[in-house]
Design a protein around this motif. Structure first.
Motif, PDB file in Angstrom:
ATOM      1  N   TYR A   1      17.069  -7.948  20.126  1.00  0.00           N
ATOM      2  CA  TYR A   1      15.872  -7.191  20.483  1.00  0.00           C
ATOM      3  C   TYR A   1      16.264  -5.958  21.303  1.00  0.00           C
ATOM      4  N   ASN A   2      15.364  -4.995  21.358  1.00  0.00           N
ATOM      5  CA  ASN A   2      15.607  -3.765  22.095  1.00  0.00           C
ATOM      6  C   ASN A   2      14.272  -3.045  22.245  1.00  0.00           C
ATOM      7  N   GLU A   3      14.092  -2.341  23.336  1.00  0.00           N
ATOM      8  CA  GLU A   3      12.871  -1.573  23.539  1.00  0.00           C
ATOM      9  C   GLU A   3      12.648  -0.538  22.430  1.00  0.00           C
ATOM     10  N   ASP A   4      13.742  -0.072  21.816  1.00  0.00           N
ATOM     11  CA  ASP A   4      13.627   0.933  20.757  1.00  0.00           C
ATOM     12  C   ASP A   4      12.993   0.362  19.489  1.00  0.00           C
ATOM     13  N   TRP A   5      13.041  -0.956  19.330  1.00  0.00           N
ATOM     14  CA  TRP A   5      12.388  -1.572  18.163  1.00  0.00           C
ATOM     15  C   TRP A   5      11.607  -2.821  18.617  1.00  0.00           C
ATOM     16  N   LYS A   6      10.819  -2.641  19.668  1.00  0.00           N
ATOM     17  CA  LYS A   6      10.139  -3.752  20.324  1.00  0.00           C
ATOM     18  C   LYS A   6       9.024  -4.385  19.500  1.00  0.00           C
ATOM     19  N   TYR A   7       8.556  -3.695  18.445  1.00  0.00           N
ATOM     20  CA  TYR A   7       7.475  -4.263  17.636  1.00  0.00           C
ATOM     21  C   TYR A   7       7.971  -5.102  16.463  1.00  0.00           C
ATOM     22  N   ILE A   8       9.248  -4.984  16.117  1.00  0.00           N
ATOM     23  CA  ILE A   8       9.749  -5.672  14.926  1.00  0.00           C
ATOM     24  C   ILE A   8      10.746  -6.776  15.249  1.00  0.00           C
ATOM     25  N   HIS A   9      11.009  -6.995  16.532  1.00  0.00           N
ATOM     26  CA  HIS A   9      11.789  -8.146  16.979  1.00  0.00           C
ATOM     27  C   HIS A   9      11.109  -8.733  18.212  1.00  0.00           C
TER      28      HIS A   9
ATOM     29  N   LYS B   1       0.831  -1.195   0.000  1.00  0.00           N
ATOM     30  CA  LYS B   1       0.000   0.000   0.000  1.00  0.00           C
ATOM     31  C   LYS B   1       0.866   1.245   0.000  1.00  0.00           C
ATOM     32  N   ASP B   2       0.495   2.212  -0.841  1.00  0.00           N
ATOM     33  CA  ASP B   2       1.188   3.505  -0.903  1.00  0.00           C
ATOM     34  C   ASP B   2       2.698   3.336  -1.116  1.00  0.00           C
ATOM     35  N   GLY B   3       3.034   2.413  -1.995  1.00  0.00           N
ATOM     36  CA  GLY B   3       4.429   2.277  -2.411  1.00  0.00           C
ATOM     37  C   GLY B   3       5.313   1.415  -1.544  1.00  0.00           C
ATOM     38  N   GLU B   4       4.721   0.660  -0.592  1.00  0.00           N
ATOM     39  CA  GLU B   4       5.553  -0.218   0.229  1.00  0.00           C
ATOM     40  C   GLU B   4       4.715  -1.327   0.852  1.00  0.00           C
ATOM     41  N   PHE B   5       5.381  -2.420   1.235  1.00  0.00           N
ATOM     42  CA  PHE B   5       4.705  -3.488   1.945  1.00  0.00           C
ATOM     43  C   PHE B   5       4.425  -3.053   3.375  1.00  0.00           C
ATOM     44  N   ARG B   6       3.316  -3.561   3.921  1.00  0.00           N
ATOM     45  CA  ARG B   6       2.904  -3.222   5.282  1.00  0.00           C
ATOM     46  C   ARG B   6       2.716  -4.492   6.112  1.00  0.00           C
ATOM     47  N   ASN B   7       2.860  -4.365   7.419  1.00  0.00           N
ATOM     48  CA  ASN B   7       2.547  -5.470   8.325  1.00  0.00           C
ATOM     49  C   ASN B   7       1.030  -5.630   8.448  1.00  0.00           C
ATOM     50  N   LEU B   8       0.604  -6.742   9.019  1.00  0.00           N
ATOM     51  CA  LEU B   8      -0.827  -6.983   9.186  1.00  0.00           C
ATOM     52  C   LEU B   8      -1.483  -5.895  10.017  1.00  0.00           C
ATOM     53  N   HIS B   9      -0.751  -5.421  11.038  1.00  0.00           N
ATOM     54  CA  HIS B   9      -1.250  -4.346  11.890  1.00  0.00           C
ATOM     55  C   HIS B   9      -0.244  -3.204  11.889  1.00  0.00           C
ATOM     56  N   ASN B  10      -0.743  -2.017  12.166  1.00  0.00           N
ATOM     57  CA  ASN B  10       0.129  -0.845  12.177  1.00  0.00           C
ATOM     58  C   ASN B  10       1.344  -1.092  13.082  1.00  0.00           C
ATOM     59  N   THR B  11       2.528  -0.829  12.544  1.00  0.00           N
ATOM     60  CA  THR B  11       3.756  -1.150  13.258  1.00  0.00           C
ATOM     61  C   THR B  11       4.737   0.011  13.185  1.00  0.00           C
ATOM     62  N   VAL B  12       5.098   0.525  14.338  1.00  0.00           N
ATOM     63  CA  VAL B  12       6.122   1.570  14.417  1.00  0.00           C
ATOM     64  C   VAL B  12       7.476   0.886  14.472  1.00  0.00           C
ATOM     65  N   LEU B  13       8.362   1.218  13.524  1.00  0.00           N
ATOM     66  CA  LEU B  13       9.664   0.557  13.493  1.00  0.00           C
ATOM     67  C   LEU B  13      10.531   0.961  14.672  1.00  0.00           C
ATOM     68  N   MET B  14      10.662   2.270  14.896  1.00  0.00           N
ATOM     69  CA  MET B  14      11.506   2.778  15.973  1.00  0.00           C
ATOM     70  C   MET B  14      10.644   3.550  16.961  1.00  0.00           C
ATOM     71  N   THR B  15      10.611   3.082  18.201  1.00  0.00           N
ATOM     72  CA  THR B  15       9.786   3.745  19.204  1.00  0.00           C
ATOM     73  C   THR B  15      10.567   4.785  20.002  1.00  0.00           C
ATOM     74  N   ALA B  16      11.898   4.821  19.844  1.00  0.00           N
ATOM     75  CA  ALA B  16      12.711   5.790  20.585  1.00  0.00           C
ATOM     76  C   ALA B  16      12.480   7.200  20.058  1.00  0.00           C
ATOM     77  N   ARG B  17      12.492   8.180  20.955  1.00  0.00           N
ATOM     78  CA  ARG B  17      12.283   9.563  20.548  1.00  0.00           C
ATOM     79  C   ARG B  17      13.388  10.049  19.608  1.00  0.00           C
ATOM     80  N   ARG B  18      14.591   9.557  19.817  1.00  0.00           N
ATOM     81  CA  ARG B  18      15.715  10.021  18.999  1.00  0.00           C
ATOM     82  C   ARG B  18      15.704   9.406  17.605  1.00  0.00           C
TER      83      ARG B  18
END
Length: 361
Positions: free
Chosen positions: A291-299, A55-72
């Motif tokens: 794994y890391n809290e900064d990318w907790k949804y993708i690992h 969708k919109d030029g890229e593959f998507r996960n089944l559910h909305n997924t934030v890659l990086m959750t860290a503020r930085r």
């Protein structure tokens, strides 16, 4: 005096412009190397555009997924990883490895050999399957993602002839250009998620040898081997542009075995759905590490490992994605302790082989 100052300023600007130009040319030449692969085009791209997961030029996960959750953000997390010191990221001593003569294994014996991280060889019902082999470089440059001492014992030349090469996604630590090129003439077919085949075709693999699958598609590799392409919660990409190819987990079925290969990814509903649709999985190979809290949804965070096992309800488990590279900031041996907990606290049948050891499953 003013004229001299202007000439000096022009000279400095000229030097800076020349440096920027040279850096730009060097950068362009670097990313133009064949190892970076190629983004999908032509008929493959048209097929991708028809995928319900694109969708919109890229593959998507089944559910909305934030890659990086860290503020930085992604670059900030990368900066911390490279420059922030942390104890225990790498082992102080050499990792124990068993050097098995793979070419003389009895092909009719069902077994598995893990090579560290996410690379492993499966023999099942007379077929040899090699998954995500990385035996040369796990990154675009040799000085990043160096393997732990002792874990680079296996090379492409050590591999037997392979019936099926399975690639779960196109990240460098799962798809190693040098490895697949050295194995090119000893691999029957390549099985990969939709879009990943573009890299292989660019590298000279015949289209007839490529089987690309979207999620929920399957392929009969021969009359006794069926493979299902299933979701994973992750992302893809070998450089700046992400998610142009799909990422996946796979399940292979033979007359005697069901083996699930989870690939990379965080926890989501797909594990429970797979467990229900494909009951009595004999062996589930799960991500556990980097794994890391900064990318907790993708690992897979450790807290979810037992939940995934409970969802899949497999008879046996093997955890991978550890013991070769330090791609996250947890102690290098923490994933091993996670596997021990899965075995002891959750009373599950967890295989814990030494790298290179022949494991009968």
């Amino acid at each position: 005096m003013r004229l001299l100052k202007k000439k000096k300023i022009r000279m400095i600007i000229g030097i800076i412009a020349a440096i920027i130009l040279l850096v730009g040319i060097a950068g362009w030449m670097f990313v133009s190397q064949p190892s970076f692969g190629r983004t999908p085009q032509g008929e493959r791209l048209e097929r991708i555009k028809k995928s319900p997961h694109y969708k919109d030029g890229e593959f998507r996960n089944l559910h909305n997924t934030v890659l990086m959750t860290a503020r930085r953000g992604r670059m900030g997390a990368m900066w911390d990883f490279i420059f922030k010191k942390q104890e225990g990221l790498r082992p102080e001593k050499e990792i124990p490895v068993v050097k098995t003569d793979l070419k003389n294994l009895d092909k009719d014996e069902n077994l598995l050999v893990w090579f560290g991280h996410s690379s492993y060889l499966i023999q099942v019902d007379g077929k040899r399957i090699l998954v995500d082999p990385v035996f040369c470089m796990g990154s675009p440059v040799s000085f990043i993602n160096k393997p732990f001492k002792g874990t680079d014992a296996y090379k492409p030349a050590d591999m037997p002839d392979i019936d099926y090469l399975i690639i779960t996604h196109d990240h460098w630590d799962h798809l190693d250009y040098q490895t697949v090129m050295q194995l090119k003439d000893r691999v029957g077919k390549v099985i990969c998620p939709l879009g990943v085949g573009e890299h292989f075709e660019y590298w000279g693999f015949d289209e007839e040898r490529l089987t690309e699958l979207d999620w929920f598609e399957d392929a009969a590799l021969d009359e006794d081997l069926l493979i299902h392409c299933l979701p994973a919660r992750h992302f893809s990409g070998r450089f700046l542009k992400s998610n142009q190819a799909l990422w996946a987990s796979f399940l292979i079925e033979t007359p005697s075995q069901k083996i699930y290969m989870g690939g990379d990814g965080g926890y989501d509903t797909h594990f429970a759905e797979i467990g229900k649709k494909y009951p009595n999985i004999d062996l589930a190979i799960l991500e556990n590490g980097q794994y890391n809290e900064d990318w907790k949804y993708i690992h897979t965070m450790p807290v979810y490992l037992s939940r995934i096992a409970n969802d899949l309800k497999a008879k046996k488990y093997l955890t991978v994605h550890h013991s070769k590279y330090a791609l996250a900031r947890h102690p290098w041996d923490e994933p091993i302790k996670n596997a021990v907990d899965l075995k002891n606290k959750d009373s599950l049948n967890v295989l814990m082989p030494t790298i290179g050891e022949v494991t009968l499953y």
